[in-house]
Scaffold this motif. Structure first.
Motif, mmCIF file in Angstrom:
data_model
loop_
_atom_site.group_PDB
_atom_site.id
_atom_site.type_symbol
_atom_site.label_atom_id
_atom_site.label_comp_id
_atom_site.label_asym_id
_atom_site.label_seq_id
_atom_site.Cartn_x
_atom_site.Cartn_y
_atom_site.Cartn_z
ATOM 1 N N VAL A 37 49.277 54.712 43.321
ATOM 2 C CA VAL A 37 48.008 54.001 43.321
ATOM 3 C C VAL A 37 47.639 53.573 44.731
ATOM 4 C CG1 VAL A 37 46.820 51.980 42.412
ATOM 5 C CG2 VAL A 37 48.478 53.162 41.014
ATOM 6 N N SER A 38 46.403 53.734 45.090
ATOM 7 C CA SER A 38 45.981 53.288 46.411
ATOM 8 C C SER A 38 45.408 51.879 46.293
ATOM 9 C CB SER A 38 44.923 54.226 46.983
ATOM 10 O OG SER A 38 43.635 53.775 46.666
ATOM 11 N N TRP A 39 45.569 51.133 47.349
ATOM 12 C CA TRP A 39 45.185 49.728 47.281
ATOM 13 C C TRP A 39 43.775 49.531 47.753
ATOM 14 C CZ3 TRP A 39 47.975 45.922 45.180
ATOM 15 C CH2 TRP A 39 49.248 46.300 44.766
ATOM 16 N N GLN A 40 42.932 49.091 46.842
ATOM 17 C CA GLN A 40 41.572 48.775 47.224
ATOM 18 C C GLN A 40 41.129 47.601 46.383
ATOM 19 O OE1 GLN A 40 38.672 51.716 47.596
ATOM 20 N NE2 GLN A 40 40.090 53.310 48.260
ATOM 21 N N TYR A 41 40.173 46.882 46.891
ATOM 22 C CA TYR A 41 39.702 45.740 46.123
ATOM 23 C C TYR A 41 38.216 45.818 45.907
ATOM 24 C CZ TYR A 41 44.265 44.103 45.932
ATOM 25 O OH TYR A 41 45.571 44.032 45.629
ATOM 26 N N LEU A 42 37.789 45.197 44.847
ATOM 27 C CA LEU A 42 36.370 45.129 44.536
ATOM 28 C C LEU A 42 35.625 44.515 45.703
ATOM 29 C CD1 LEU A 42 36.699 43.720 40.955
ATOM 30 C CD2 LEU A 42 35.756 45.928 41.551
ATOM 31 N N ALA A 43 34.361 44.835 45.811
ATOM 32 C CA ALA A 43 33.527 44.254 46.850
ATOM 33 C C ALA A 43 33.895 42.777 46.959
ATOM 34 C CB ALA A 43 32.064 44.395 46.469
ATOM 35 N N ALA A 44 34.453 42.409 48.099
ATOM 36 C CA ALA A 44 35.103 41.101 48.197
ATOM 37 C C ALA A 44 34.098 39.971 48.153
ATOM 38 C CB ALA A 44 35.908 41.041 49.483
ATOM 39 N N SER A 45 34.448 38.954 47.390
ATOM 40 C CA SER A 45 33.716 37.700 47.448
ATOM 41 C C SER A 45 34.443 36.825 48.460
ATOM 42 C CB SER A 45 33.717 37.026 46.084
ATOM 43 O OG SER A 45 33.206 37.890 45.111
ATOM 44 N N PRO A 46 33.813 35.753 48.917
ATOM 45 C CA PRO A 46 34.492 34.878 49.866
ATOM 46 C C PRO A 46 35.774 34.318 49.252
ATOM 47 C CG PRO A 46 32.191 34.219 49.541
ATOM 48 C CD PRO A 46 32.462 35.317 48.587
ATOM 49 N N PRO A 47 36.837 34.164 50.065
ATOM 50 C CA PRO A 47 38.119 33.683 49.552
ATOM 51 C C PRO A 47 37.972 32.415 48.718
ATOM 52 C CG PRO A 47 38.335 34.290 51.852
ATOM 53 C CD PRO A 47 36.886 34.469 51.497
ATOM 54 N N GLY A 48 37.015 31.574 49.027
ATOM 55 C CA GLY A 48 36.848 30.310 48.313
ATOM 56 C C GLY A 48 36.435 30.464 46.859
ATOM 57 N N ASP A 49 35.986 31.688 46.444
ATOM 58 C CA ASP A 49 35.577 31.895 45.055
ATOM 59 C C ASP A 49 36.754 32.148 44.128
ATOM 60 O OD1 ASP A 49 33.077 31.582 45.949
ATOM 61 O OD2 ASP A 49 32.399 33.639 45.623
ATOM 62 N N TYR A 50 37.940 32.354 44.728
ATOM 63 C CA TYR A 50 39.120 32.682 43.909
ATOM 64 C C TYR A 50 39.949 31.434 43.685
ATOM 65 C CZ TYR A 50 37.876 37.505 44.953
ATOM 66 O OH TYR A 50 37.211 38.689 45.058
ATOM 67 N N THR A 51 40.734 31.459 42.608
ATOM 68 C CA THR A 51 41.479 30.241 42.293
ATOM 69 C C THR A 51 42.945 30.478 41.966
ATOM 70 O OG1 THR A 51 41.415 28.246 40.955
ATOM 71 C CG2 THR A 51 40.856 30.287 39.837
ATOM 72 N N GLY A 52 43.327 31.749 41.701
ATOM 73 C CA GLY A 52 44.733 32.044 41.424
ATOM 74 C C GLY A 52 45.065 31.954 39.950
ATOM 75 N N PRO A 53 46.075 32.716 39.514
ATOM 76 C CA PRO A 53 46.353 32.877 38.085
ATOM 77 C C PRO A 53 46.875 31.608 37.407
ATOM 78 C CG PRO A 53 48.017 33.998 39.400
ATOM 79 C CD PRO A 53 46.963 33.544 40.351
ATOM 80 N N GLU A 54 47.506 30.716 38.124
ATOM 81 C CA GLU A 54 48.069 29.517 37.484
ATOM 82 C C GLU A 54 46.992 28.723 36.754
ATOM 83 O OE1 GLU A 54 51.029 28.425 36.805
ATOM 84 O OE2 GLU A 54 51.847 30.253 37.685
ATOM 85 N N ARG A 55 45.829 28.670 37.366
ATOM 86 C CA ARG A 55 44.740 27.906 36.762
ATOM 87 C C ARG A 55 44.271 28.566 35.467
ATOM 88 N NH1 ARG A 55 39.614 25.809 40.022
ATOM 89 N NH2 ARG A 55 38.805 24.284 38.535
ATOM 90 N N CYS A 56 44.250 29.870 35.444
ATOM 91 C CA CYS A 56 43.826 30.575 34.236
ATOM 92 C C CYS A 56 44.816 30.305 33.105
ATOM 93 C CB CYS A 56 43.752 32.082 34.463
ATOM 94 S SG CYS A 56 43.012 32.572 36.029
ATOM 95 N N THR A 135 38.932 51.176 41.138
ATOM 96 C CA THR A 135 39.058 50.726 42.523
ATOM 97 C C THR A 135 40.447 51.063 43.038
ATOM 98 O OG1 THR A 135 39.653 48.548 41.682
ATOM 99 C CG2 THR A 135 37.394 48.834 42.476
ATOM 100 N N CYS A 136 41.460 50.925 42.192
ATOM 101 C CA CYS A 136 42.829 51.231 42.620
ATOM 102 C C CYS A 136 43.293 52.602 42.146
ATOM 103 C CB CYS A 136 43.806 50.183 42.096
ATOM 104 S SG CYS A 136 43.532 48.559 42.800
ATOM 105 N N HIS A 137 42.992 52.967 40.912
ATOM 106 C CA HIS A 137 43.569 54.184 40.332
ATOM 107 C C HIS A 137 42.771 55.423 40.700
ATOM 108 C CE1 HIS A 137 46.750 52.356 37.939
ATOM 109 N NE2 HIS A 137 45.924 51.365 37.728
ATOM 110 N N ILE A 138 42.609 55.625 41.989
ATOM 111 C CA ILE A 138 41.848 56.810 42.403
ATOM 112 C C ILE A 138 42.720 57.848 43.070
ATOM 113 C CG2 ILE A 138 39.542 55.827 42.655
ATOM 114 C CD1 ILE A 138 40.323 55.451 45.646
ATOM 115 N N THR A 139 43.992 57.540 43.275
ATOM 116 C CA THR A 139 44.825 58.515 43.980
ATOM 117 C C THR A 139 45.499 59.486 43.031
ATOM 118 O OG1 THR A 139 46.248 56.609 44.228
ATOM 119 C CG2 THR A 139 45.335 57.556 46.220
ATOM 120 N N SER A 140 45.556 59.165 41.754
ATOM 121 C CA SER A 140 46.099 60.127 40.820
ATOM 122 C C SER A 140 44.974 61.073 40.423
ATOM 123 C CB SER A 140 46.664 59.410 39.600
ATOM 124 O OG SER A 140 46.596 60.266 38.492
#
Ligand code: HEC
Ligand code: HEC
Ligand code: HEC
Ligand code: HEC
Ligand code: HEC
Ligand code: HEC
Ligand code: HEC
Ligand code: HEC
Ligand code: HEC
Ligand code: HEC
Length: 351
Positions: A37-56, A135-140
């Motif tokens: 798998v190649s590493w790519q991310y969705l069109a990035a939002s500003p880091p401040g929009d993320y909160t991390g999995p613990e909160r979920c 976004t990631c599964h494009i190398t296979s």
């Protein structure tokens, strides 16, 4: 020789030092080969929009628990380590979390919060859903060309077959609709449903049930008395087909007759005397690949008719085989033409 090595010692030591500082910690589980798998991310939002999995986790416990068993939970984003866990697929979730928390359990307020701060829940159109995974599964090779498949053309997306946190289906203990006794008889022990999907490319259901949900006509074919042992669990649809896509007819893994000789190696040849029917038309001109009621999956009940599809004209005598030889043989042609797949000895496949 020794001096050469010594000369490189210091630079390579420094190089390693630099590397070890800059590389992110290896977080993927050990694998004999690197990820596909190649590493790519969705069109990035500003880091401040993320909160991390613990909160979920505080609100989505089952999803979190199941998700944590999967390889996706161990992904680390090189250079963007604020995008982890849930938000890799669902996108930034800080606004969603904050809004629902602020609603304090009031159903109406929660509904309003969800409307005002929607979070991506794979309820969009198939292309958008698939795009999240792609976004990631494009190398296979296979997933890469999913967009060109019949499945994509008919509105399927990855999450129709795969689940990244199986919550509902693991409670379903049904044996996948195997109804006839023969199927039970041959059934090999399967993994418990609770862990099965983890060992099964995260499929919501095992094959063939995963495919039967839509392909009911194919299910009916495999229920016929003569069939490849797919319903018994000894073979899978994906032994012959790619579920994602391929350039071959019917999305076969290999160009048609080659699909079959992967297992039926003795039919591969090459023979001194090839039967063009086998390698030109392919196995399916004589055999049904799924199942039918004829012996050896032959497409015709009467063997003669099978051959007479093509061998109609013998030197102008339509439909009368061997008229030239002075006899009109009855019964199965393969009585005499035993090496019908090709022969190294006889141009008429008599041995
Ligand atoms: C951020 C990148 C990323 C995204 C987004 C992503 N994956 Fe993955 N996926 C990976 C990586 C990395 C692996 C591990 C590959 C390996 O070990 O070869 C993986 C593995 C898998 C596997 C194999 C799991 C196994 O145990 O065999 C499946 C199936 C899969 N992903 C499906 C999906 C689906 C479906 C989606 C969308 C809902 C998705 N992935 C989204 C990166 C991603
Ligand atoms: C304060 C509690 C809370 C937190 C924190 C929270 N959620 Fe939710 N979430 C909810 C509620 C309540 C719903 C609506 C009911 C449901 O679908 O379970 C919801 C719905 C969702 C949905 C479905 C949305 C839809 O349109 O159906 C997704 C996806 C989701 N949350 C993901 C996340 C992710 C990812 C995080 C962490 C970034 C997160 N949630 C954090 C409470 C929370
Ligand atoms: C690899 C991609 C991926 C990751 C990472 C991921 N999810 Fe999901 N999530 C999905 C998909 C795909 C669906 C839609 C499920 C389906 O179609 O069966 C979904 C659906 C959901 C839903 C909505 C279920 C519903 O009611 O429809 C919630 C809630 C949710 N995820 C929470 C989470 C939480 C919490 C995390 C982190 C612990 C997480 N997800 C991580 C792919 C992901
Ligand atoms: C029609 C159902 C179906 C759809 C749609 C589907 N898959 Fe799969 N996928 C499967 C099956 C079945 C397997 C297991 C193949 C096997 O065991 O031979 C698999 C295996 C995988 C694997 C693990 C093996 C590998 O090829 O690396 C990944 C990753 C994967 N799928 C990702 C995806 C992504 C990404 C999408 C969307 C673009 C997708 N799948 C759409 C059925 C599907
Ligand atoms: C959600 C429904 C759905 C599921 C699940 C599904 N399919 Fe399909 N599949 C379709 C549709 C719709 C078509 C296109 C119409 C047709 O050919 O019947 C299709 C077409 C196909 C084709 C013909 C492709 C071509 O190029 O002609 C193959 C082969 C196939 N599917 C195999 C599978 C396999 C293997 C699985 C299980 C891993 C599977 N399908 C699961 C809906 C589904
Ligand atoms: C032994 C190999 C093999 C297996 C196993 C197999 N198929 Fe096929 N399948 C084929 C071949 C070969 C064709 C092409 C037939 C043709 O060209 O006439 C085909 C055609 C198809 C088609 C498109 C044509 C049609 O009949 O509608 C679908 C859909 C399909 N298969 C689905 C499945 C599903 C679902 C499974 C598992 C339950 C499965 N196949 C298992 C070899 C196989
Ligand atoms: C994954 C391996 C595999 C592939 C691929 C495969 N087969 Fe088979 N085939 C088998 C096995 C195993 C048997 C024996 C099954 C049994 O005894 O029930 C078999 C049996 C047969 C039989 C004889 C049935 C009988 O009643 O004795 C025929 C004919 C056949 N296959 C044709 C094909 C054709 C045509 C293809 C390609 C479309 C194909 N096979 C692809 C594994 C495979
Ligand atoms: C011209 C028609 C024809 C074609 C094409 C053909 N077969 Fe056959 N096949 C037969 C006949 C007829 C039998 C039954 C032979 C008998 O009764 O001894 C048979 C029997 C078989 C058997 C079971 C008996 C054995 O010899 O092992 C398998 C397996 C098989 N074929 C596989 C294949 C494969 C794989 C292909 C493609 C590479 C293929 N066949 C192409 C006509 C054909
Ligand atoms: C899809 C069409 C097709 C089918 C079905 C078919 N054949 Fe053939 N067969 C051919 C072709 C084409 C040749 C080559 C003819 C040539 O070289 O003049 C051939 C050649 C032969 C030959 C060698 C004689 C020659 O002229 O080279 C024999 C014997 C034969 N076939 C027997 C059979 C038998 C027995 C069956 C039924 C199990 C059968 N064929 C089914 C197309 C077919
Ligand atoms: C009783 C045994 C026998 C049966 C049954 C039989 N054949 Fe033959 N066939 C032969 C023999 C022997 C030859 C070789 C004749 C020669 O050397 O000229 C032959 C030759 C052929 C040839 C090549 C002849 C040519 O003109 O080039 C074809 C094609 C053929 N058979 C097709 C068939 C078909 C189709 C059937 C079933 C309808 C069939 N055979 C049934 C014994 C048989």
């Amino acid at each position: 020789m020794f001096r050469l090595k010594a000369r490189w010692l210091l630079p390579s030591f420094l190089f390693c030092l630099v590397l070890s500082r800059d590389l992110p910690a290896q977080k993927l589980p050990e694998a004999s080969s690197g990820p596909s798998v190649s590493w790519q991310y969705l069109a990035a939002s500003p880091p401040g929009d993320y909160t991390g999995p613990e909160r979920c986790r505080s609100c989505h416990k089952p999803e979190f628990a199941e998700f944590n068993k999967t390889v996706h939970a161990r992904l680390a984003a090189p250079g963007k380590d604020y995008i982890t866990g849930c938000e890799v697929c669902h996108g930034p979730g800080k606004a969603h979390s904050g809004a629902v928390e602020a609603a304090r359990g009031d159903d109406q307020k929660i509904a309003a919060a969800l409307k005002q701060f929607p979070i991506f829940a794979f309820r969009a159109n198939p292309q958008e859903n698939a795009a999240r995974c792609l976004t990631c599964h494009i190398t296979s090779n296979q997933q890469d060309s999913f967009a060109h498949s019949e499945h994509a053309a008919h509105g399927l997306s990855c999450n129709q077959c795969h689940a990244t946190h199986l919550v509902d289906e693991i409670k379903d203990q049904s044996k996948g609709g195997l109804t006839y006794p023969q199927a039970y008889f041959f059934q090999v022990p399967k993994l418990a449903d609770e862990v099965r999907w983890l060992h099964n490319s995260l499929l919501k259901r095992s094959e063939p049930e995963a495919c039967y949900t839509c392909h009911r006509t194919i299910e009916a074919q495999f229920a016929l008395p003569v069939h490849h042992r797919v319903p018994e669990g000894l073979m899978k649809c994906t032994d012959c087909h790619s579920p994602h896509s391929s350039l071959n007819r019917a999305s076969l893994n290999k160009p048609y007759w080659e699909t079959c000789v992967k297992c039926h190696v003795e039919k591969r040849g090459p023979y001194v005397f090839e039967h063009p029917a086998v390698k030109v038309e392919g196995c399916v001109i004589c055999h049904n690949p799924h199942g039918n009621t004829n012996r050896m999956l032959l497409v015709r009940r009467e063997g003669r008719q099978l051959c007479l599809q093509c061998h109609t004209a013998f030197h102008g005598q339509l439909g009368v085989p061997h008229g030239r030889l002075g006899f009109a043989p009855g019964g199965e042609c393969v009585r005499c033409h035993v090496a019908v797949h090709g022969s190294n000895w006889d141009e008429n496949f008599l041995r």
